[in-house]
Design a protein around this motif. Structure first.
Motif, PDB file in Angstrom:
ATOM      1  N   LEU A  11      23.493  42.325  36.724  1.00 18.53           N
ATOM      2  CA  LEU A  11      23.225  42.944  35.433  1.00 18.53           C
ATOM      3  C   LEU A  11      23.316  44.459  35.546  1.00 18.53           C
ATOM      4  N   GLY A  12      23.439  45.056  34.376  1.00 17.89           N
ATOM      5  CA  GLY A  12      23.573  46.505  34.321  1.00 17.89           C
ATOM      6  C   GLY A  12      22.237  47.150  34.025  1.00 17.89           C
ATOM      7  N   SER A  13      21.929  48.144  34.822  1.00 19.26           N
ATOM      8  CA  SER A  13      20.698  48.896  34.642  1.00 19.26           C
ATOM      9  C   SER A  13      20.979  50.344  34.982  1.00 19.26           C
ATOM     10  N   GLY A  14      20.425  51.258  34.185  1.00 14.51           N
ATOM     11  CA  GLY A  14      20.703  52.675  34.422  1.00 14.51           C
ATOM     12  C   GLY A  14      22.155  52.981  34.123  1.00 14.51           C
ATOM     13  N   THR A  15      22.927  53.304  35.156  1.00 15.01           N
ATOM     14  CA  THR A  15      24.338  53.661  34.976  1.00 15.01           C
ATOM     15  C   THR A  15      25.287  52.733  35.707  1.00 15.01           C
ATOM     16  N   SER A  16      24.769  51.642  36.276  1.00 17.78           N
ATOM     17  CA  SER A  16      25.662  50.786  37.060  1.00 17.78           C
ATOM     18  C   SER A  16      25.186  49.340  37.037  1.00 17.78           C
ATOM     19  N   TYR A  17      26.064  48.472  37.563  1.00 19.11           N
ATOM     20  CA  TYR A  17      25.720  47.057  37.703  1.00 19.11           C
ATOM     21  C   TYR A  17      25.226  46.807  39.124  1.00 19.11           C
ATOM     22  N   GLY A  18      24.328  45.848  39.241  1.00 24.31           N
ATOM     23  CA  GLY A  18      23.805  45.509  40.551  1.00 24.31           C
ATOM     24  C   GLY A  18      23.525  44.019  40.661  1.00 24.31           C
ATOM     25  N   ASP A  19      23.331  43.583  41.892  1.00 23.71           N
ATOM     26  CA  ASP A  19      23.047  42.186  42.226  1.00 23.71           C
ATOM     27  C   ASP A  19      21.577  42.117  42.617  1.00 23.71           C
ATOM     28  N   TYR A  20      20.798  41.359  41.869  1.00 25.59           N
ATOM     29  CA  TYR A  20      19.357  41.344  42.064  1.00 25.59           C
ATOM     30  C   TYR A  20      18.858  39.939  42.392  1.00 25.59           C
ATOM     31  N   TRP A  21      17.749  39.900  43.149  1.00 25.15           N
ATOM     32  CA  TRP A  21      17.160  38.639  43.588  1.00 25.15           C
ATOM     33  C   TRP A  21      15.671  38.618  43.309  1.00 25.15           C
ATOM     34  N   GLY A  22      15.173  37.423  42.993  1.00 24.40           N
ATOM     35  CA  GLY A  22      13.742  37.219  42.903  1.00 24.40           C
ATOM     36  C   GLY A  22      13.152  36.949  44.266  1.00 24.40           C
ATOM     37  N   GLN A  23      11.843  36.761  44.290  1.00 22.81           N
ATOM     38  CA  GLN A  23      11.134  36.600  45.562  1.00 22.81           C
ATOM     39  C   GLN A  23      11.161  35.158  46.063  1.00 22.81           C
ATOM     40  N   GLY A  24      11.558  34.236  45.210  1.00 22.61           N
ATOM     41  CA  GLY A  24      11.643  32.835  45.601  1.00 22.61           C
ATOM     42  C   GLY A  24      10.425  32.044  45.178  1.00 22.61           C
ATOM     43  N   THR A  25      10.650  30.782  44.846  1.00 23.25           N
ATOM     44  CA  THR A  25       9.557  29.882  44.499  1.00 23.25           C
ATOM     45  C   THR A  25       9.809  28.532  45.164  1.00 23.25           C
ATOM     46  N   GLN A  26       8.767  27.965  45.734  1.00 24.12           N
ATOM     47  CA  GLN A  26       8.892  26.715  46.484  1.00 24.12           C
ATOM     48  C   GLN A  26       8.901  25.517  45.542  1.00 24.12           C
ATOM     49  N   VAL A  27       9.862  24.649  45.755  1.00 31.09           N
ATOM     50  CA  VAL A  27       9.908  23.357  45.066  1.00 31.09           C
ATOM     51  C   VAL A  27       9.830  22.280  46.141  1.00 31.09           C
ATOM     52  N   THR A  28       8.859  21.396  46.010  1.00 35.55           N
ATOM     53  CA  THR A  28       8.680  20.318  46.971  1.00 35.55           C
ATOM     54  C   THR A  28       8.691  18.990  46.221  1.00 35.55           C
ATOM     55  N   VAL A  29       9.582  18.106  46.652  1.00 36.09           N
ATOM     56  CA  VAL A  29       9.704  16.788  46.031  1.00 36.09           C
ATOM     57  C   VAL A  29       9.278  15.745  47.052  1.00 36.09           C
TER      58      VAL A  29
END
Length: 119
Positions: free
Chosen positions: A99-117
């Motif tokens: 996504l674009g933020s400020g003056t440029s585009y970037g690749d961003y990540w969340g911190q992760g969430t555990q899914v257990t089945v």
């Protein structure tokens, strides 16, 4: 500064459902795409599903027909509806966005969430 925050992970029995949400916050002027990756212990992170701002989607073969990805562009939020969950879906799920933020585009990540089945 852009942040991605995930919600909705947890423990579920095989055959059950979970819905993950990821909210992007910050000075965002445009979203190319948002999506979800997952990482099994000892393995590389892999794409689960992704949706573009135009609504195009793509899925890993292992989740087609069971998972649905969608985006709310007003809320800068991506969802992953996971149905018919299997024990092999157990992993840490990460939100990803270009996504674009400020003056440029970037690749961003969340911190992760555990899914257990459980079987």
């Amino acid at each position: 500064q852009v942040q991605l925050v995930e919600f909705g992970g947890g423990l579920v029995q095989a055959g059950g459902s979970l819905r993950l949400s990821c909210v992007a916050s910050g000075s965002i002027f445009s979203i190319n795409y948002m999506g979800w990756y997952r990482q099994h212990p000892g393995k590389q992170r892999e794409l689960v599903a992704r949706v573009t701002s135009g609504g195009s989607t793509n899925y890993a073969d292992s989740v087609k027909g069971r998972f649905t990805v969608s985006m709310d562009k007003v809320k800068n939020t991506v969802y992953l509806q996971m149905n018919s969950l299997k024990p092999e879906d157990t992993a840490v799920y990460y939100c990803n966005a270009v996504l674009g933020s400020g003056t440029s585009y970037g690749d961003y990540w969340g911190q992760g969430t555990q899914v257990t089945v459980s079987s």
